[in-house]
Design a protein around this motif. Structure first.
Motif, PDB file in Angstrom:
ATOM      1  N   GLY A   1       3.583   0.603   3.922  1.00 26.03           N
ATOM      2  CA  GLY A   1       2.814  -0.187   2.959  1.00 26.03           C
ATOM      3  C   GLY A   1       3.595  -1.292   2.299  1.00 26.03           C
ATOM      4  O   GLY A   1       3.195  -1.809   1.257  1.00 26.03           O
TER       5      GLY A   1
ATOM      6  N   PRO B   1       1.670   3.291  -2.373  1.00 20.22           N
ATOM      7  CA  PRO B   1       1.120   4.503  -3.002  1.00 20.22           C
ATOM      8  C   PRO B   1       0.257   5.322  -2.052  1.00 20.22           C
ATOM      9  O   PRO B   1       0.062   6.519  -2.283  1.00 20.22           O
ATOM     10  CB  PRO B   1       0.287   3.938  -4.161  1.00 20.22           C
ATOM     11  N   ALA B   2      -0.286   4.691  -1.009  1.00 22.24           N
ATOM     12  CA  ALA B   2      -1.136   5.417  -0.047  1.00 22.24           C
ATOM     13  C   ALA B   2      -0.336   5.845   1.172  1.00 22.24           C
ATOM     14  O   ALA B   2      -0.898   5.994   2.274  1.00 22.24           O
ATOM     15  CB  ALA B   2      -2.306   4.528   0.362  1.00 22.24           C
TER      16      ALA B   2
ATOM     17  N   THR C   1       0.846  -1.190   0.000  1.00 25.13           N
ATOM     18  CA  THR C   1       0.000   0.000   0.000  1.00 25.13           C
ATOM     19  C   THR C   1       0.882   1.241   0.000  1.00 25.13           C
ATOM     20  O   THR C   1       0.466   2.294   0.482  1.00 25.13           O
ATOM     21  CB  THR C   1      -0.948   0.015   1.225  1.00 25.13           C
TER      22      THR C   1
ATOM     23  N   LYS D   1       0.905   8.610   2.305  1.00 29.53           N
ATOM     24  CA  LYS D   1       0.496   9.819   3.039  1.00 29.53           C
ATOM     25  C   LYS D   1      -0.717   9.553   3.912  1.00 29.53           C
ATOM     26  O   LYS D   1      -0.752   9.967   5.083  1.00 29.53           O
ATOM     27  CB  LYS D   1       0.230  10.957   2.056  1.00 29.53           C
ATOM     28  N   SER D   2      -1.730   8.886   3.361  1.00 35.46           N
ATOM     29  CA  SER D   2      -2.910   8.587   4.188  1.00 35.46           C
ATOM     30  C   SER D   2      -2.578   7.557   5.256  1.00 35.46           C
ATOM     31  O   SER D   2      -3.127   7.594   6.361  1.00 35.46           O
ATOM     32  CB  SER D   2      -4.063   8.102   3.303  1.00 35.46           C
ATOM     33  N   ASN D   3      -1.659   6.634   4.945  1.00 32.02           N
ATOM     34  CA  ASN D   3      -1.217   5.677   5.962  1.00 32.02           C
ATOM     35  C   ASN D   3      -0.578   6.402   7.153  1.00 32.02           C
ATOM     36  O   ASN D   3      -0.784   6.034   8.316  1.00 32.02           O
ATOM     37  CB  ASN D   3      -0.188   4.706   5.373  1.00 32.02           C
TER      38      ASN D   3
END
Length: 473
Positions: free
Chosen positions: A336, A6-7, A4, A9-11
């Motif tokens: 991720g 690519p995510a 994960t 920042k939200s992680n």
């Protein structure tokens, strides 16, 4: 196979808001770093040993084809078999073929990051073969259906109450009101449950810390002994290893083991250091009847001869992440990837591609602590900088970053103009912020001011102040 990245920042936002994770990180920050410092302090020749270890791996990688070929012939001479696998799919298929050849229904596993990299557990379960993690940390993560957050402490992100809750939920054959007065009570319960699994397993799968070309031997280091039971009780032993794990000789391996345990857990040696060379021989009372080595490339050979070749020296001690201020703030899941922290920020883009993981090399303050504690002297910050350059060249970096660097580059190539503009900007910001001494909002700086204030400059640039003070001498 977790990815994960690519995510990222939200992680990170989720990790910062996770009170349980922050509690676990606060508790775990000091022990690894302090024990490493103490262990290194007790070994005066540690720095010389780092140079030796670095030289061993550099030599091996420079002659990787030679040592892998020799290792393969040695394994085969002892009755084992090496399976060369280009990617994760090849490795999964090779494991499945071996399992099906012996009618395996259950597989016990020692801790292996390669198995995480190829998504082995999910794959075997889909094929009707039950994988059972036997490392204590990996076992509880399997109960919770979570991925490891640390390469040597997979449950680094959990607190004791999480362990107790998961054990009560999973071990329903035991009294629900039982208590765990001490940590060893949790270990004892896991040991009792897993003992039956060890005996019933058809195949045992372990990783490998090193593969010795001289003898065709695989080595695992553990502190629980589960690896020994995994590889000696079942009829078949499968070793999962990436190709850079090969080392020329036993003597070289001992040098690497001396820096590994000290850098990882602060021990002089791990409790168990187990050497395995082929299946059991005629007359042996126990041991596996078959011995297989799954040798995985998965993008690593593409790193040879590039600016990322030094990463192949990594011995997975985790010292870099144990000292990284970013990792110790957001934990491993935010990355991720099964590989997190500074080493993961370099290795993950090489495995999954820069388009999937280009945000990770930016997760660094470049303080350099990771390099200073790395036993293999890997230039991690330099390689993260190379990944940032590649992301910029391929327009993977955010538009604000690309345009910002472009503007900065325009002025940086014109020193006189650069000094004039920065002098005006520092003066204007110093004047505007003189009352509060900080800014709660600034144009083009929202990523900073959303989470914290920007300190106001004192009114002049570093260059201007330095020049002024030099003139005053």
């Amino acid at each position: 196979m977790l990815n994960t990245s690519p995510a990222f920042k939200s992680n990170v936002r989720a990790a910062l808001d996770d009170a349980g994770l922050q509690k676990a990180l606060a508790r775990a920050k000091k022990p690894f770093a302090e024990t490493r410092t103490a262990a290194v302090g007790r070994l005066p020749e540690f720095e010389a040993l780092r140079e030796t270890a670095k030289g061993i791996k550099n030599h091996t990688i420079a002659h990787l084809d030679v040592y892998l070929d020799h290792y393969t012939r040695q394994v085969e001479s002892h009755g084992g078999q090496v399976h060369w696998c280009r990617d994760a799919a090849d490795a999964r298929d090779a494991v499945l073929e071996i399992c099906r050849s012996v009618g395996a229904r259950t597989v016990t596993k020692g801790k292996s990051m390669i198995s995480e990299e190829i998504g082995l557990n999910e794959f075997l379960a889909e094929q009707g073969i039950e994988p059972i993690e036997t490392d204590l940390g990996e076992y509880i993560l399997q109960l919770r259906n979570e991925a490891p957050s640390h390469i040597i402490g997979p449950a680094f992100h959990l607190n004791r109450e999480d362990w107790e809750e998961s054990f009560r939920a999973a071990h329903t054959h035991l009294p629900s009101d039982r208590v765990f007065p001490e940590k060893r009570d949790i270990q004892a319960e896991a040991r009792a449950v897993l003992r039956e699994k060890f005996i019933a397993a058809d195949v045992g799968i372990t990783g490998a810390n090193f593969l010795i070309a001289e003898t065709g031997t695989s080595i695992i280091v553990t502190n629980e002994g589960n690896g020994d039971l995994t590889q000696t009780l079942p009829r078949v032993h499968i070793v999962l290893a990436s190709l850079e794990k090969v080392v020329p000789t036993i003597e070289d391996t001992v040098s690497l083991l001396r820096v590994l345990a000290r850098s990882a857990t602060g021990q002089e040696f791990s409790v168990y250091t187990t050497f395995s060379t082929g299946p059991k021989r005629a007359g042996d009372l126990d041991g596996p009847e078959q011995y297989h080595v799954i040798l995985l490339d998965n993008g690593r050979s593409n790193m040879v001869g590039t600016e990322f070749q030094d990463m192949l020296r990594c011995i997975r001690c985790s010292a870099c992440m144990n000292h990284c201020p970013v990792y110790l703030t957001v934990g491993g899941h935010a990355y991720g990837s099964m590989y997190s922290g500074p080493m993961g920020s370099v290795l993950t883009p090489a495995i999954f591609g820069a388009d999937q993981a280009h945000l990770l090399p930016s997760a660094s303050t470049f303080c350099g602590k990771c390099e200073s504690v790395c036993p293999m002297k890997i230039p991690l910050t330099g390689m993260m900088r190379h990944w940032r350059e590649r992301a910029f060249e391929r327009n993977l970096a955010p538009a604000t970053t690309r345009y910002g660097i472009g503007v900065w580059g325009f002025f940086a190539r014109r020193p006189a103009l650069y000094r004039a503009v920065t002098r005006m900007a520092a003066g204007a910001m110093g004047l505007a912020g003189r009352k509060r001494g900080r800014f709660g909002w600034l144009p083009f700086a929202g990523a900073w001011t959303t989470a914290r204030d920007m300190p106001a400059p004192e009114g002049e640039t570093f260059f201007a102040r330095y020049a002024r003070e030099q003139r005053g001498r």
